[in-house]
Write a protein that holds these residues in place. Structure first.
Motif, short mmCIF file in Angstrom:
data_model
loop_
_atom_site.label_atom_id
_atom_site.label_comp_id
_atom_site.label_asym_id
_atom_site.label_seq_id
_atom_site.Cartn_x
_atom_site.Cartn_y
_atom_site.Cartn_z
N SER A 47 29.50 -23.21 4.41
CA SER A 47 30.84 -23.31 4.87
C SER A 47 30.97 -21.62 4.53
O SER A 47 32.35 -21.36 4.35
N ASN A 62 30.88 -30.21 10.85
CA ASN A 62 31.97 -30.82 10.34
C ASN A 62 33.05 -30.84 11.33
O ASN A 62 34.13 -30.22 11.09
N GLU A 79 29.78 -25.88 8.67
CA GLU A 79 31.26 -25.72 9.14
C GLU A 79 31.13 -25.15 10.57
O GLU A 79 30.16 -24.36 11.01
N HIS A 121 34.47 -29.14 0.16
CA HIS A 121 33.00 -29.57 0.31
C HIS A 121 32.69 -30.24 -1.16
O HIS A 121 32.14 -31.42 -1.02
#
Length: 364
Positions: free
Chosen positions: A77, A127, A100, A23
């Motif tokens: 994430s 993602n 995520e 990221h």
């Protein structure tokens, strides 16, 4: 590519494992995003990461992150068991969200996040990076053009060795209730790209297995029970009746990698990579029509990444950022959004239900 002439979007990084690997470099590479804050529950670690990447602000709570005026979007994430509560704080503050996978721990939680995003004017994306890889984009184009004709069988093998070593320490990944397991890690991707490439699922039957039942506690070395799956065998019937077979494993030494095979009444397409060290670099596409030998197919230059990185995951992530930024500009979520995240999560929930009941379950 999103225009670089419009205003810069201030980004906060929440999750500093995958976040540091993918990221942070992804947002640093994108012309429209600037990282303005980073979160870690340990204040000293947050400050160290901020100093390492020249990020202006370091915070130890999500509340502090979303209170910063410069933060317009949050990249999340963290492990999946944290997604729901952390994403709620982000969305209630009206901040845009890039999340995520897997989305949450249940479809109920994912639906609530989708509703919160809509209620607070936030654009939220997932993602699901396989939608952005050149070989996969070419596969999608050829399928849409009818290269294989009417599909007769779809077969997915995703066999890797990341959890094959039984001495790898016990952590959240070993715990079903925390969202661990191969289904969440790679099945979430597979469910998304099956819907993207082939359409909705009518029903499924799943068997989720634990082939490494114990792992050592990282603190004292004592063996602890693993209840999160590391092997998933799943049968799907698509809405159009096409049968689809998935074999997913994170515990296969010398597994063949990641392969998608599509057999139709006119031709065959095979996409695959045997690269065990990078799950993006290495994909190739082969095709055959009317029973001719398989030939490797060229990927058009227009689909190639403008820039590649040593870590293959970064380039498709930059394309996900593109879609997120475009959605923020236009005030609407562009796939893969929370809607796609909810669908993937619903199929994961049903896979657990099927595994427990031993029966096929319908997808409503």
């Amino acid at each position: 590519m999103v225009s670089s002439t419009q205003s810069t979007i201030g980004i906060a990084i929440v999750g500093t494992g995958f976040g540091q690997k993918v990221h942070i470099p992804g947002f640093q590479a994108h012309p429209r995003t600037q990282i303005v804050a980073v979160y870690h529950r340990d204040r000293a670690k947050a400050e160290a990461i901020a100093q390492q990447y020249q990020i202006p602000s370091a915070c130890e709570t999500i509340e502090a992150i979303v209170a910063l005026p410069l933060v317009q979007g949050v990249s999340l994430s963290t492990p999946p068991f944290l997604h729901y509560e952390q994403a709620k704080i982000v969305l209630k503050a009206g901040k845009h969200l890039l999340l995520e996978k897997p989305t949450t721990l249940s479809a109920r939680e994912a639906l609530e996040l989708q509703q919160l995003a809509a209620a607070n004017g936030a654009v939220a994306n997932l993602n699901f990076e396989f939608r952005c890889i050149p070989t996969w984009l070419r596969l999608a184009e050829l399928l849409a053009e009818g290269y294989v004709g009417k599909p007769r069988l779809i077969k997915v093998d995703w066999l890797v060795s990341s959890r094959a070593d039984a001495s790898r320490p016990w952590n959240w990944y070993a715990q079903k209730e925390q969202g661990g397991g191969a289904l969440g890690a790679i099945g979430s991707h597979a469910f998304d790209y099956i819907a993207w490439l082939f359409g909705n699922v009518k029903q499924l039957c799943a068997r989720l297995s634990v082939s490494v039942p114990e792992r050592p506690d990282p603190e004292n070395g004592q063996l602890k029970t693993v209840d999160a799956d590391d092997v998933c065998t799943i049968l799907l019937e698509l809405a159009d009746g096409t049968p689809c077979q998935l074999c997913l494993s994170a515990a296969t030494y010398q597994g063949r990698g990641h392969w998608v095979e599509v057999y139709g009444d006119h031709g065959t397409l095979v996409l695959g990579s045997s690269n065990q060290k990078d799950y993006v670099h290495g994909f190739k596409l082969w095709g055959s029509q009317q029973g001719e030998p398989l030939q490797e197919l060229e990927i058009p230059k227009r689909l190639e990444f403008p820039e590649t990185f040593q870590d293959g995951r970064i380039a498709p992530f930059v394309r996900i950022i593109d879609r997120w930024v475009q959605g923020i500009d236009e005030g609407r979520a562009i796939a893969p959004s929370l809607q796609e995240g909810l669908y993937s999560q619903r199929l994961m929930d049903l896979a657990h239900e099927s595994n427990q009941s031993g029966r096929w379950v319908m997808v409503e």
